[in-house]
Design a protein around this motif. Sequence first.
Motif, PDB file in Angstrom:
ATOM      1  N   ALA A   1       3.765  17.716  55.472  1.00  0.00           N
ATOM      2  CA  ALA A   1       2.967  17.506  54.258  1.00  0.00           C
ATOM      3  C   ALA A   1       1.691  18.342  54.306  1.00  0.00           C
ATOM      4  CB  ALA A   1       2.627  16.027  54.100  1.00  0.00           C
TER       5      ALA A   1
ATOM      6  N   HIS B   1      -0.878  19.180  51.432  1.00  0.00           N
ATOM      7  CA  HIS B   1      -1.117  17.794  51.049  1.00  0.00           C
ATOM      8  C   HIS B   1      -1.844  17.045  52.162  1.00  0.00           C
ATOM      9  CE1 HIS B   1       1.337  18.210  47.490  1.00  0.00           C
ATOM     10  NE2 HIS B   1       2.330  18.710  48.212  1.00  0.00           N
TER      11      HIS B   1
ATOM     12  N   GLY C   1       1.148  13.349  46.253  1.00  0.00           N
ATOM     13  CA  GLY C   1       1.801  14.098  47.319  1.00  0.00           C
ATOM     14  C   GLY C   1       1.371  13.702  48.709  1.00  0.00           C
ATOM     15  N   THR C   2       0.342  12.848  48.825  1.00  0.00           N
ATOM     16  CA  THR C   2      -0.101  12.386  50.144  1.00  0.00           C
ATOM     17  C   THR C   2       1.015  11.612  50.831  1.00  0.00           C
ATOM     18  OG1 THR C   2      -2.412  12.243  49.461  1.00  0.00           O
ATOM     19  CG2 THR C   2      -1.771  10.927  51.369  1.00  0.00           C
TER      20      THR C   2
END
Length: 237
Positions: free
Chosen positions: A88, A93, A148-149
């Motif tokens: 991520a 992110h 998107g975390t």
Amino acid sequence: MRLSAPIYHLKRKAKRLSREVGIPLHDALDRVAATQGFSAWSLLAAKAATATPANRLFPQFQPGDLVLVGARPGQGKTLMSLGLAVEAMRSGHRAAFFSLEYTEKDVLDRFRAIGVDLAGFEKLFEVDCSDAISADYVVKQMAAAPRGTVVVIDYLQLLDQRRENPDLTVQVRALKSFAHDKGLIVVFISQIDRSYDSSLKPCPDLDDVRLPNLLDLKLFDKTCFLNKDEVQFRIAS
């Protein structure tokens, strides 16, 4: 690339070799790399960094997903989850790791085990090891998290261990709703029941998730189960 053992096991092997033979660690690492078909550890590490299970799985996730990562102890479920957090961050992110099991030092040690230097992800990662962790706590702490975390919760079966916390089903439903509304990816690390028999099936599945308290496992959008070198990923039907 298929190694004979996870990379963190190979590192441990190299450390033992260094002590037993009395050679520098970098020489021991190169010797271990040679057993895997690489002329140097740096080449093995570079190849592993681009071919991890987390690297292959992360593109399968979408904002709003509720993900379950399960395995018996020592099979890499925590490292897999941290690997997803790394993917991520590599995508720009944010990521957060909430643990009722580890200390912050433990978490940082796990990153080192997968060869990741968090200095390269300044301000993208946070770790929280508070005893107060629950669904409400996570929602409060992640209220401002951008879409998107990736939020990792370590681990599922500990969320309702305190009597004042809601039932596990209530908490998982709350986090599912929160993930959907905020566009987050919430990953739960899960224990697997001791009755799981790897001689009967290569990986555990939803039937093997340890559930001391009732929980509707259909709440999870995606699952990832691990055992030894096996990784089984499924999307809920």
